[in-house]
Design an enzyme around this catalytic site. Structure first.
Site, PDB file in Angstrom:
ATOM      1  N   GLU A  44       0.829  -1.208   0.000  1.00 28.20           N
ATOM      2  CA  GLU A  44       0.000   0.000   0.000  1.00 28.20           C
ATOM      3  C   GLU A  44       0.862   1.255   0.000  1.00 28.20           C
ATOM      4  O   GLU A  44       1.853   1.332   0.712  1.00 28.20           O
ATOM      5  CB  GLU A  44      -0.910   0.004   1.237  1.00 28.20           C
ATOM      6  CG  GLU A  44      -1.912  -1.136   1.266  1.00 28.20           C
ATOM      7  CD  GLU A  44      -2.955  -1.041   0.157  1.00 28.20           C
ATOM      8  OE1 GLU A  44      -3.136   0.053  -0.410  1.00 28.20           O
ATOM      9  OE2 GLU A  44      -3.584  -2.089  -0.124  1.00 28.20           O
ATOM     10  N   CYS A  97      -7.383  -2.640   7.935  1.00 27.10           N
ATOM     11  CA  CYS A  97      -6.012  -2.638   7.408  1.00 27.10           C
ATOM     12  C   CYS A  97      -5.496  -1.209   7.308  1.00 27.10           C
ATOM     13  O   CYS A  97      -4.387  -0.900   7.743  1.00 27.10           O
ATOM     14  CB  CYS A  97      -5.961  -3.342   6.052  1.00 27.10           C
ATOM     15  SG  CYS A  97      -6.268  -5.111   6.243  1.00 27.10           S
TER      16      CYS A  97
HETATM   17  N1  PCA Z   1      -8.173  -7.408   5.760  1.00 25.98           N
HETATM   18  C1  PCA Z   1      -9.081  -6.354   6.138  1.00 25.98           C
HETATM   19  C2  PCA Z   1      -9.032  -6.307   7.626  1.00 25.98           C
HETATM   20  C3  PCA Z   1      -8.371  -7.556   8.055  1.00 25.98           C
HETATM   21  C4  PCA Z   1      -7.781  -8.114   6.840  1.00 25.98           C
HETATM   22  O1  PCA Z   1      -7.017  -9.118   6.789  1.00 25.98           O
HETATM   23  C5  PCA Z   1      -8.805  -5.032   5.421  1.00 25.98           C
HETATM   24  O2  PCA Z   1      -8.349  -5.059   4.274  1.00 25.98           O
HETATM   25  O3  PCA Z   1      -9.062  -3.967   5.985  1.00 25.98           O
END
Ligand code: PCA
Length: 203
Positions: free
Chosen positions: A80, A142
């Site tokens: 990200e 996340c």
């Molecule tokens: N993915 C979610 C929250 C926990 C995870 O493994 C997300 O992309 O926010």
């Protein structure tokens, strides 16, 4: 030896498995490049996850932090680029639903990743693994965890690599969760994350 805090998440939104839980469990204690991995499993809970994250950070006092999350539906490993100061969307595992809620009233609108995201993507591709930079970590847990860590590092003026990598579903999750979506083998997910972590070596 340096320490890398590696976080993953428990399952959420009714899915039976979170492949990031399995990755962090499997890599805990391993040495990857210059780092020994210390794994932490986080709850999918808007209140508890940031607290658990920062408590683990204080206890481990790591030299780098990489957080992992499942992005069900994506087909590649996606570091990200940025975390934003918003919580919004689906209910967490305690049933809490937030709308347009800031993560931190004093925090910046966003924080850029402090991981070598371009190098991670290029290295993964050189090793045959699909990867691309993601420009949105969403507004769920996340993004919340990525924002919380980067805000803390900024506030404390720490000079350490930190950021977030989303991974696709695993085959096991597709089979057991009975949902159609792109998936990777758990072994490939783990191998790709090891390669990504090696990219921190010269940082
Ligand atoms: N993915 C979610 C929250 C926990 C995870 O493994 C997300 O992309 O926010």
């Amino acid at each position: 030896m340096k320490t890398l805090m590696l976080t993953g998440f428990e399952p959420f939104l009714g899915m039976p498995i979170n492949p990031t839980e399995r990755i962090v469990t499997s890599l805990d204690g391993e040495t990857i490049g210059a780092y020994q991995i210390k794994s932490v499993l986080l709850p999918v809970d808007f209140e508890k996850a940031p607290v658990a994250l920062l408590e683990a950070f204080q206890e481990i006092n790591p030299d780098a932090v990489v957080s992992l999350g499942l992005a069900a539906g994506r087909d590649a490993i996606t570091p990200e680029r940025i975390a934003i100061n918003i919580r919004d969307g689906a209910p967490d595992n305690s049933g809490v639903v937030l709308e347009d809620a800031p993560i931190n009233q004093e925090g910046q609108a966003g924080y850029f990743s402090k991981l070598p995201i371009r190098k991670i993507v290029n290295t993964l591709k050189q090793n045959g693994f699909p990867a691309n930079i993601s420009n949105s970590a969403g507004t769920y847990l996340c993004n919340n965890v990525m924002y919380t860590m980067l805000h803390h590092i900024e506030k404390e003026n720490l000079q350490i690599p930190a950021g977030f990598i989303h991974v696709p579903s695993s085959h096991d999750l597709v089979v057991e969760g009975k949902k159609r979506m792109p998936s990777w083998s758990q072994r490939d997910l783990e191998e790709a994350i090891k390669i990504a972590l090696q990219c921190l070596d010269e940082e």
